[in-house]
Design a protein around this motif. Structure first.
Motif, PDB file in Angstrom:
ATOM      1  N   TRP A  50     -43.670 -26.204 -28.412  1.00 44.11           N
ATOM      2  CA  TRP A  50     -44.722 -25.554 -29.206  1.00 44.11           C
ATOM      3  C   TRP A  50     -44.105 -24.681 -30.292  1.00 44.11           C
ATOM      4  O   TRP A  50     -44.566 -24.676 -31.434  1.00 44.11           O
ATOM      5  CB  TRP A  50     -45.614 -24.697 -28.312  1.00 44.11           C
ATOM      6  CG  TRP A  50     -46.442 -25.453 -27.333  1.00 44.11           C
ATOM      7  CD1 TRP A  50     -46.969 -26.695 -27.483  1.00 44.11           C
ATOM      8  CD2 TRP A  50     -46.839 -24.995 -26.029  1.00 44.11           C
ATOM      9  NE1 TRP A  50     -47.664 -27.058 -26.347  1.00 44.11           N
ATOM     10  CE2 TRP A  50     -47.604 -26.037 -25.444  1.00 44.11           C
ATOM     11  CE3 TRP A  50     -46.617 -23.834 -25.297  1.00 44.11           C
ATOM     12  CZ2 TRP A  50     -48.154 -25.924 -24.169  1.00 44.11           C
ATOM     13  CZ3 TRP A  50     -47.163 -23.714 -24.027  1.00 44.11           C
ATOM     14  CH2 TRP A  50     -47.921 -24.759 -23.470  1.00 44.11           C
ATOM     15  N   ALA A  51     -43.071 -23.936 -29.923  1.00 44.17           N
ATOM     16  CA  ALA A  51     -42.419 -23.059 -30.896  1.00 44.17           C
ATOM     17  C   ALA A  51     -41.802 -23.872 -32.027  1.00 44.17           C
ATOM     18  O   ALA A  51     -41.879 -23.484 -33.201  1.00 44.17           O
ATOM     19  CB  ALA A  51     -41.360 -22.205 -30.208  1.00 44.17           C
ATOM     20  N   MET A  52     -41.188 -24.987 -31.700  1.00 44.41           N
ATOM     21  CA  MET A  52     -40.609 -25.840 -32.738  1.00 44.41           C
ATOM     22  C   MET A  52     -41.692 -26.351 -33.678  1.00 44.41           C
ATOM     23  O   MET A  52     -41.522 -26.359 -34.905  1.00 44.41           O
ATOM     24  CB  MET A  52     -39.867 -27.018 -32.102  1.00 44.41           C
ATOM     25  CG  MET A  52     -39.299 -28.002 -33.100  1.00 44.41           C
ATOM     26  SD  MET A  52     -38.066 -27.289 -34.210  1.00 44.41           S
ATOM     27  CE  MET A  52     -36.661 -27.171 -33.088  1.00 44.41           C
ATOM     28  N   ALA A  53     -42.806 -26.759 -33.118  1.00 39.69           N
ATOM     29  CA  ALA A  53     -43.898 -27.259 -33.961  1.00 39.69           C
ATOM     30  C   ALA A  53     -44.415 -26.175 -34.893  1.00 39.69           C
ATOM     31  O   ALA A  53     -44.671 -26.430 -36.077  1.00 39.69           O
ATOM     32  CB  ALA A  53     -45.030 -27.780 -33.073  1.00 39.69           C
ATOM     33  N   GLU A  54     -44.558 -24.957 -34.391  1.00 37.27           N
ATOM     34  CA  GLU A  54     -45.022 -23.855 -35.240  1.00 37.27           C
ATOM     35  C   GLU A  54     -44.003 -23.515 -36.321  1.00 37.27           C
ATOM     36  O   GLU A  54     -44.354 -23.170 -37.449  1.00 37.27           O
ATOM     37  CB  GLU A  54     -45.321 -22.635 -34.381  1.00 37.27           C
ATOM     38  CG  GLU A  54     -46.587 -22.746 -33.557  1.00 37.27           C
ATOM     39  CD  GLU A  54     -46.959 -21.423 -32.917  1.00 37.27           C
ATOM     40  OE1 GLU A  54     -47.392 -20.505 -33.643  1.00 37.27           O
ATOM     41  OE2 GLU A  54     -46.803 -21.311 -31.691  1.00 37.27           O
ATOM     42  N   PRO A 100     -46.509 -18.608 -22.572  1.00 40.79           N
ATOM     43  CA  PRO A 100     -46.829 -19.474 -21.434  1.00 40.79           C
ATOM     44  C   PRO A 100     -47.905 -20.505 -21.735  1.00 40.79           C
ATOM     45  O   PRO A 100     -48.007 -21.514 -21.033  1.00 40.79           O
ATOM     46  CB  PRO A 100     -47.310 -18.481 -20.369  1.00 40.79           C
ATOM     47  CG  PRO A 100     -47.839 -17.325 -21.158  1.00 40.79           C
ATOM     48  CD  PRO A 100     -46.976 -17.228 -22.377  1.00 40.79           C
ATOM     49  N   ASP A 101     -48.723 -20.256 -22.771  1.00 41.66           N
ATOM     50  CA  ASP A 101     -49.837 -21.145 -23.089  1.00 41.66           C
ATOM     51  C   ASP A 101     -49.697 -21.657 -24.511  1.00 41.66           C
ATOM     52  O   ASP A 101     -49.074 -21.011 -25.356  1.00 41.66           O
ATOM     53  CB  ASP A 101     -51.169 -20.398 -22.942  1.00 41.66           C
ATOM     54  CG  ASP A 101     -51.356 -19.850 -21.531  1.00 41.66           C
ATOM     55  OD1 ASP A 101     -51.208 -20.643 -20.580  1.00 41.66           O
ATOM     56  OD2 ASP A 101     -51.618 -18.641 -21.404  1.00 41.66           O
ATOM     57  N   PRO A 102     -50.301 -22.799 -24.811  1.00 45.98           N
ATOM     58  CA  PRO A 102     -50.158 -23.371 -26.152  1.00 45.98           C
ATOM     59  C   PRO A 102     -50.883 -22.543 -27.198  1.00 45.98           C
ATOM     60  O   PRO A 102     -51.763 -21.734 -26.874  1.00 45.98           O
ATOM     61  CB  PRO A 102     -50.797 -24.758 -26.006  1.00 45.98           C
ATOM     62  CG  PRO A 102     -51.775 -24.611 -24.891  1.00 45.98           C
ATOM     63  CD  PRO A 102     -51.135 -23.644 -23.933  1.00 45.98           C
ATOM     64  N   LEU A 115     -40.812 -27.737 -20.546  1.00 40.92           N
ATOM     65  CA  LEU A 115     -40.303 -27.945 -21.895  1.00 40.92           C
ATOM     66  C   LEU A 115     -41.301 -27.536 -22.974  1.00 40.92           C
ATOM     67  O   LEU A 115     -40.915 -27.268 -24.120  1.00 40.92           O
ATOM     68  CB  LEU A 115     -39.950 -29.427 -22.105  1.00 40.92           C
ATOM     69  CG  LEU A 115     -38.667 -29.949 -21.466  1.00 40.92           C
ATOM     70  CD1 LEU A 115     -38.633 -31.466 -21.556  1.00 40.92           C
ATOM     71  CD2 LEU A 115     -37.437 -29.358 -22.132  1.00 40.92           C
ATOM     72  N   LEU A 116     -42.558 -27.478 -22.633  1.00 42.12           N
ATOM     73  CA  LEU A 116     -43.591 -27.289 -23.645  1.00 42.12           C
ATOM     74  C   LEU A 116     -43.472 -25.985 -24.439  1.00 42.12           C
ATOM     75  O   LEU A 116     -43.679 -26.006 -25.664  1.00 42.12           O
ATOM     76  CB  LEU A 116     -44.969 -27.395 -23.000  1.00 42.12           C
ATOM     77  CG  LEU A 116     -45.464 -28.821 -22.748  1.00 42.12           C
ATOM     78  CD1 LEU A 116     -46.731 -28.813 -21.911  1.00 42.12           C
ATOM     79  CD2 LEU A 116     -45.702 -29.554 -24.067  1.00 42.12           C
TER      80      LEU A 116
END
Length: 318
Positions: free
Chosen positions: A233-237, A249-251, A228-229
């Protein structure tokens, strides 16, 4: 429980943006092989991380590449289109693929102010949505001021991506609804009102509720969380930049405390874990809301892992 998929044609780091569309078509073909009920696509404009800006175009390709699964929009956003255009696009798809088209509609505006300006719609209130939706239904049933072509085509079902006011409107027009977000765990009053006030129309004799949410299945809860990450991460950005970045694939190199909080909120809103855990949680939500179906907006960077998740979701269905 019947399970269906909503795919947003997410782009991925290291790939051309157009590859997202082919991934969506390939996933739809796999969903049909797995026996899933519906496959829906989305409408987003000028969002770098999302390849799908025209649901009818993508639906046409998916329907042509499949033979049984229902193909739909989650959804066509009425602020961006004239009701007559939406009606004729839906009728054309239904004429070419009889009995397989769903027309999900919503009222969301463009994601940012420049996008809304480019689309030519910066304001769109509830009254306008109600008028446009009623006109769309009239066109599909040959009750409009002009004829939506082609004539003689059965109306595909219209489903409303609904919140509180949308639920009341859907009840008045006799339409099924797709609901997600806080209502799944919060006040069920709007859903109860929808069922109470529902007015049958044109074959839709009973109210119908589909619930939509992020779902992720893996061998362990930790692995499901890991999958899910990328979307979290995309939502947070996006909250900081106004645009979804491609899945990676990575934060990101550094998340602010506020962005990390958004990531955790996204994870908490998703149903995730082992197949047994997910079956239990979805079953509880279906029982709580009286839903007839689950529309899973499952997404992750790893395409092979996504295929495994789709197979696990299909195994939940009867």
């Amino acid at each position: 429980m019947p399970v269906s998929l909503l795919d947003r044609s997410r782009t991925r780091e290291g790939e051309p943006a157009a590859a997202a569309l082919q991934h969506t078509v390939d996933r739809a073909r796999r969903a049909e092989r797995l026996g899933l009920r519906r496959f829906w696509v989305a409408e987003h404009h000028a969002v770098p991380g999302i390849g799908s800006g025209s649901p009818p175009v993508l639906m046409a390709q998916i329907a042509a590449q499949t033979s049984r699964i229902r193909v739909g929009s989650g959804g066509v956003m009425l602020p961006n289109h004239s009701p007559i255009v939406v009606a004729e696009q839906a009728r054309m798809l239904e004429a070419l693929h009889p009995g397989r088209i769903d027309l999900g509609v919503g009222r969301s505006l463009g994601f940012t102010a420049p996008v809304r300006l480019a689309l030519g719609v910066e304001r769109y209130d509830r009254a306008r949505f109600a008028a446009d939706l009623a006109m769309l239904v009239d066109y599909l049933h040959d009750d409009g001021p002009v004829t939506a072509m082609p004539r003689g085509v059965e109306s595909p079902p219209v489903l409303v991506l609904a919140t509180g006011s949308g639920l009341a409107l859907a009840a008045r027009l006799g339409l099924p609804v797709v609901v997600g977000g806080p209502i799944l765990h919060g006040d069920l009053g709007p859903l109860l009102d929808y069922r109470r006030d529902f007015r049958p129309r044109d074959g839709q004799t009973e109210p119908e509720v589909i619930i939509s949410l992020d779902v992720m299945i893996a061998d362990t809860t930790d692995r499901a969380r890991e999958l899910l990450l990328p979307e979290a991460w995309a939502m947070a950005e996006s909250r900081a930049t106004g645009a979804f970045p491609p899945l990676r694939p990575d934060p990101p190199e550094r998340l602010t405390p506020k962005q990390q909080s958004v990531v955790e909120q996204q994870l908490q809103m998703a149903v995730h874990g082992t197949a047994q855990d997910v079956l239990f949680e979805l079953g509880a939500l279906v029982e709580r809301t009286g839903a007839s179906e689950v529309l899973a907006s499952t997404s992750t960077y790893d395409l092979d892992a996504l295929a495994e998740v789709d197979a696990a979701l299909a195994a939940l269905a009867p």
